[in-house]
Design an enzyme around this catalytic site. Structure first.
Site, PDB file in Angstrom:
ATOM      1  N   HIS A 128       0.796  -1.223   0.000  1.00 23.75           N
ATOM      2  CA  HIS A 128       0.000   0.000   0.000  1.00 23.75           C
ATOM      3  C   HIS A 128       0.834   1.280   0.000  1.00 23.75           C
ATOM      4  CE1 HIS A 128      -2.889  -3.054   1.388  1.00 23.75           C
ATOM      5  NE2 HIS A 128      -3.795  -2.290   0.813  1.00 23.75           N
ATOM      6  N   GLU A 162     -14.046  -8.584  12.612  1.00 24.49           N
ATOM      7  CA  GLU A 162     -14.378  -7.164  12.691  1.00 24.49           C
ATOM      8  C   GLU A 162     -15.760  -6.919  13.273  1.00 24.49           C
ATOM      9  OE1 GLU A 162     -13.854  -4.933   9.132  1.00 24.49           O
ATOM     10  OE2 GLU A 162     -11.786  -5.602   8.805  1.00 24.49           O
ATOM     11  N   TYR A 172      -8.807  -2.108  -9.630  1.00 22.38           N
ATOM     12  CA  TYR A 172      -8.879  -0.647  -9.489  1.00 22.38           C
ATOM     13  C   TYR A 172      -7.608  -0.143  -8.817  1.00 22.38           C
ATOM     14  CZ  TYR A 172      -9.795  -0.660  -4.440  1.00 22.38           C
ATOM     15  OH  TYR A 172      -9.674  -0.814  -3.083  1.00 22.38           O
ATOM     16  N   GLU A 222      -4.363   2.110  -2.882  1.00 21.61           N
ATOM     17  CA  GLU A 222      -4.941   0.790  -3.067  1.00 21.61           C
ATOM     18  C   GLU A 222      -4.770   0.426  -4.535  1.00 21.61           C
ATOM     19  OE1 GLU A 222      -5.852  -1.224  -0.941  1.00 21.61           O
ATOM     20  OE2 GLU A 222      -6.834  -0.274   0.775  1.00 21.61           O
ATOM     21  N   TRP A 238     -13.475   2.446  -3.379  1.00 24.53           N
ATOM     22  CA  TRP A 238     -13.926   1.130  -3.853  1.00 24.53           C
ATOM     23  C   TRP A 238     -15.433   0.966  -3.689  1.00 24.53           C
ATOM     24  CZ3 TRP A 238     -10.378   1.961   0.020  1.00 24.53           C
ATOM     25  CH2 TRP A 238     -10.772   1.670   1.339  1.00 24.53           C
TER      26      TRP A 238
END
Length: 223
Positions: free
Chosen positions: A68, A130, A145, A155, A202
């Site tokens: 990243h 999470e 992407y 990203e 995204w």
């Protein structure tokens, strides 16, 4: 630009681009170092992610941090959209500690399979870690992407998009999630149109296709 980011995407049906703007006070290139020195979460920056080519073929592995930084390295990732019994989508607001797009609203869960882990297993694992619920999301489609968050990082993902349902009480990992809410699909479309900068790139790329092509498969048919 420190106050914006460039987004590029490719998929089987279309190729195009859009632009997203990050929060100006979070475009600090030193954020990776500060996050790395903080107490690690289950989604630690040192975990090996899966590097892929433009056909989603595995070509190697690299740490999450390395994947990243700068322009980013193309790696495998996933986005999960989970709906409750009322047909509302569960959204999460990313933790302020996230180096990329902190405090932006996003879909239910976004992460990466680890080395040797399937996308489906990783999606179930991260939703449980999470959000504290179990699910069995199904594959919808995948696309490439690229999105940059100012000078902090990027990203660059071959992203699998999955969707499903959840039930039960949430148990939120507040190291990962600042807040959460459920929203009607039509209201999310309206919110993105009115305030696009509040959402992750995204989500803005995925939601038009998810809502246009797959909601009929995902949501229960009215009685």
């Amino acid at each position: 630009r420190l106050d914006g980011g460039t987004v590029r995407q490719q998929c089987q049906r279309c190729a195009g681009g859009t632009r997203t703007t990050g929060l100006p006070n979070h475009t600090d290139p030193c954020r990776w170092q500060r996050v790395s020195s903080a107490a690690p979460s289950e989604d630690d920056l040192t975990h090996s992610l899966i590097l892929v080519d433009n056909h989603d073929q595995e070509i190697g592995h690299q740490s999450k941090k390395a994947c990243h930084e700068g322009a980013g390295l193309l790696h495998r990732a996933f986005s999960v959209f989970l709906f409750n019994a009322d047909g509302n989508l569960l959204l999460q607001q990313r933790s302020e500690a996230k180096p990329l797009w902190p405090l932006h609203w996003s879909n239910t869960c976004c992460s990466h399979p680890r080395r040797g882990e399937s996308v489906e297993a990783a999606a179930r694992r991260r939703v449980r870690e999470e959000l504290g619920v179990c699910c069995d999301p199904v594959y919808l489609y995948k696309f490439i992407y690229h999105a940059s968050f100012g000078s902090v990082g990027s990203e660059h993902e071959y992203c699998w998009v999955l969707a499903g349902h959840y039930s039960g009480e949430l148990e939120i990992d507040h190291n990962e999630i600042a807040n959460w809410r459920c929203v009607r699909p039509d209201m999310l479309t309206a919110e993105i149109a009115a305030n696009a900068d509040a959402f992750t790139p995204w989500l803005k790329l995925e939601w038009p296709r998810v809502s246009a092509e797959f909601l009929g498969q995902i949501l229960p048919t009215p009685a």
